[in-house]
Design a protein around this motif. Structure first.
Motif, mmCIF file in Angstrom:
data_model
loop_
_atom_site.group_PDB
_atom_site.id
_atom_site.type_symbol
_atom_site.label_atom_id
_atom_site.label_comp_id
_atom_site.label_asym_id
_atom_site.label_seq_id
_atom_site.Cartn_x
_atom_site.Cartn_y
_atom_site.Cartn_z
ATOM 1 N N SER A 278 0.743 -1.036 -0.027
ATOM 2 C CA SER A 278 -0.213 -0.451 -0.076
ATOM 3 C C SER A 278 0.798 1.493 0.367
ATOM 4 O O SER A 278 0.369 2.450 0.017
ATOM 5 N N ARG A 279 2.195 1.541 0.581
ATOM 6 C CA ARG A 279 2.809 2.301 0.007
ATOM 7 C C ARG A 279 4.063 2.162 -1.484
ATOM 8 O O ARG A 279 4.809 1.812 -1.098
ATOM 9 N N LYS A 280 3.328 2.093 -2.135
ATOM 10 C CA LYS A 280 3.925 2.404 -3.282
ATOM 11 C C LYS A 280 5.658 3.799 -3.296
ATOM 12 O O LYS A 280 6.083 2.808 -3.940
ATOM 13 N N ALA A 281 4.619 4.800 -2.920
ATOM 14 C CA ALA A 281 6.181 5.994 -3.110
ATOM 15 C C ALA A 281 7.688 5.140 -2.274
ATOM 16 O O ALA A 281 8.603 5.460 -2.235
ATOM 17 N N LEU A 282 7.277 4.652 -0.937
ATOM 18 C CA LEU A 282 8.395 3.907 -0.333
ATOM 19 C C LEU A 282 9.096 3.230 -0.911
ATOM 20 O O LEU A 282 10.262 2.674 -0.816
ATOM 21 N N PHE A 283 7.909 1.922 -1.669
ATOM 22 C CA PHE A 283 8.857 1.010 -2.466
ATOM 23 C C PHE A 283 9.829 1.885 -3.365
ATOM 24 O O PHE A 283 11.369 1.094 -3.472
ATOM 25 N N LEU A 284 9.286 3.048 -4.300
ATOM 26 C CA LEU A 284 10.129 3.277 -5.168
ATOM 27 C C LEU A 284 11.540 4.320 -3.669
ATOM 28 O O LEU A 284 12.780 3.921 -4.720
ATOM 29 N N LEU A 285 10.914 4.401 -2.869
ATOM 30 C CA LEU A 285 12.543 5.184 -2.662
ATOM 31 C C LEU A 285 13.380 3.988 -1.975
ATOM 32 O O LEU A 285 14.285 4.553 -2.084
ATOM 33 N N LYS A 286 13.081 3.201 -1.611
ATOM 34 C CA LYS A 286 13.874 2.020 -1.145
ATOM 35 C C LYS A 286 14.918 1.784 -2.260
ATOM 36 O O LYS A 286 15.896 1.619 -1.922
#
Length: 446
Positions: free
Chosen positions: A165-173
């Motif tokens: 549910s945290r797609k932006a966090l995945f990209l940030l990682k």
């Protein structure tokens, strides 16, 4: 998650290519800096030997005429480069680090330097500062431009989006993994440079290190901002490369063209010609006309007679100094305009991280133009001290044997210009934070 992302990244071709490229070019840049230091050390050693041998030979030939002896003798002032200058060679490949001058007119000698290959000067030096400013951003662009678009184009983004549910966090990682890799290479190269170049771990070194970190964070934020626009890979790559060209090549060239045309500096040749004209025209004037101005500057020499009908060294060296005074206004104007150019460039660079990084590196390494101007001021003081030390001996007709020439070895000049941590780091940090905020706002649409 990070463990899986690192494993996935390490298996890509871009990781291996980037690692080999950065390490290879980085090591070459450090060796280039080492070669630069060795070259300067050899030049300094040669100048010291030359001065010692020159004094011995000329004393033998002109033992009884000190004025004639000092017409030929040169005395060297050396600005020994700090080892940290090998990280950012800057303008020290154009501006001489040592000057050998006689006690005659200084302006005719001040801007003497060796001829350099124009092609080499145009291409610049492959020092570590160059690698950080130009190559590291390109590697970041190559590793991050398709961070999101590739997943979308391959059709895997929907699967990944369904699992978190945290797609932006995945990209940030994913971005963090690549940033950590780049920082790891940067840390290694900086450590290698400090060991290979024997750079003391003082504040200037740490300032360059922190400026490098902030500079790469700026490019990381910029890449992530383009990713957040959710365009295709071609758009991302073209946009980022265009930004790189504008920030590293086009904009600095425009700023340089602006300051050159706005603050036009008199040629150094003008000062040299004025000095020579100011000296040569004195041959056609009455000696008293020359001596009045000279004795106004140095009243302590008024006790010496100046015969009108024969040559005298007090008159000759008085003419030489008057030539310097003739060129003084042009020389001061040139210095003032150069300082204005530097001030304007620094102010504009506050809003251009690439320019700010380059100017910061040069300042911290002691290879900027202001550092050279400080050296020229020290050269003027050095020349003045020499003249005033020798004048009484010449005018008293002292012989060369009465002087202890062992005291006249090459002199060394050291400079340490202070810098402000806030003005050094804050501009890049603020721009990076602004881009990051805009990026996170865009990522809310994912």
């Amino acid at each position: 998650m990070y463990k899986l992302l690192f494993k996935s990244f390490f298996r890509t071709k871009i990781f291996l290519v980037s690692l080999v490229l950065l390490l290879t070019v980085g090591v070459i840049s450090i060796l280039t800096g080492k070669q630069y230091l060795v070259k300067q050390e050899k030049a300094i050693a040669a100048a010291q030997v030359y001065q010692e041998e020159s004094i011995k030979k000329n004393v033998e030939y002109h033992r009884d005429d000190l004025g004639l002896l000092l017409y030929y003798l040169r005395f060297t002032l050396v600005k020994k480069p700090a080892n940290i200058s090998a990280i950012s060679i800057g303008q020290s490949d154009v501006n001489p680090l040592l000057q050998a001058v006689t006690i005659r007119g200084l302006e005719g000698q001040k801007y003497d330097t060796d001829f350099e290959n124009p092609s080499l000067l145009m291409s610049g030096n492959l020092d570590l500062g160059f690698v950080i400013i130009y190559l590291f951003p390109l590697v970041l662009i190559a590793m991050t431009f398709n961070l999101y678009s590739e997943e979308k184009e391959l059709g895997t983004w929907r699967i990944l989006a369904a699992q978190t549910s945290r797609k932006a966090l995945f990209l940030l990682k994913k971005l963090v993994v690549r940033i950590l890799f780049v920082f790891g290479v940067l840390f290694f190269l900086m450590f290698l440079a400090s060991v290979t170049l024997q750079i003391p771990l003082e504040q200037n070194f740490w300032a360059i290190f922190l400026q490098s970190v902030l500079y790469l964070l700026f490019w990381s934020a910029l890449c992530f901002w383009i990713i957040s626009l959710q365009k295709n890979s071609n758009f991302n790559a073209l946009t980022l490369i265009s930004i790189w060209v504008v920030l590293t090549i086009l904009f600095p060239a425009l700023v340089n063209n602006y300051v050159i045309n706005t603050y036009q500096v008199p040629e150094a040749l003008d000062a040299m010609v004025e000095q020579r004209d100011g000296y040569h025209e004195k041959w056609d004037l009455e000696k008293a006309a020359t001596m009045v101005s000279f004795l106004e500057a140095y009243p302590q020499f008024s006790k010496y007679d100046v015969p009108e009908d024969e040559f005298s060294w007090i008159w000759y060296y008085g003419m030489q100094h008057m030539g310097d005074l003739t060129a003084k206004e042009t020389s001061e104007e040139m210095t003032e305009k150069i300082m204005l150019r530097n001030t304007v460039s620094e102010k504009i660079a506050l809003f251009v991280p690439t320019m700010h990084a380059q100017l910061s590196f040069n300042t911290l390494a002691g290879t900027d133009m202001l550092n050279h101007l400080d050296f020229l001021i020290a050269l003027t003081e050095f020349h003045e001290k020499l003249r005033l030390g020798f004048y009484p001996k010449i005018f008293d007709h002292t012989t060369a044997d009465a002087i202890d020439w062992s005291k006249y070895e090459s002199k060394f000049y050291t400079t340490k210009r202070d810098f402000n941590w806030l003005s050094l780091l804050l501009p890049t940090l603020c721009i990076t934070l602004i881009i990051a905020l805009v990026t996170f706002y865009n990522l809310r649409k994912l």
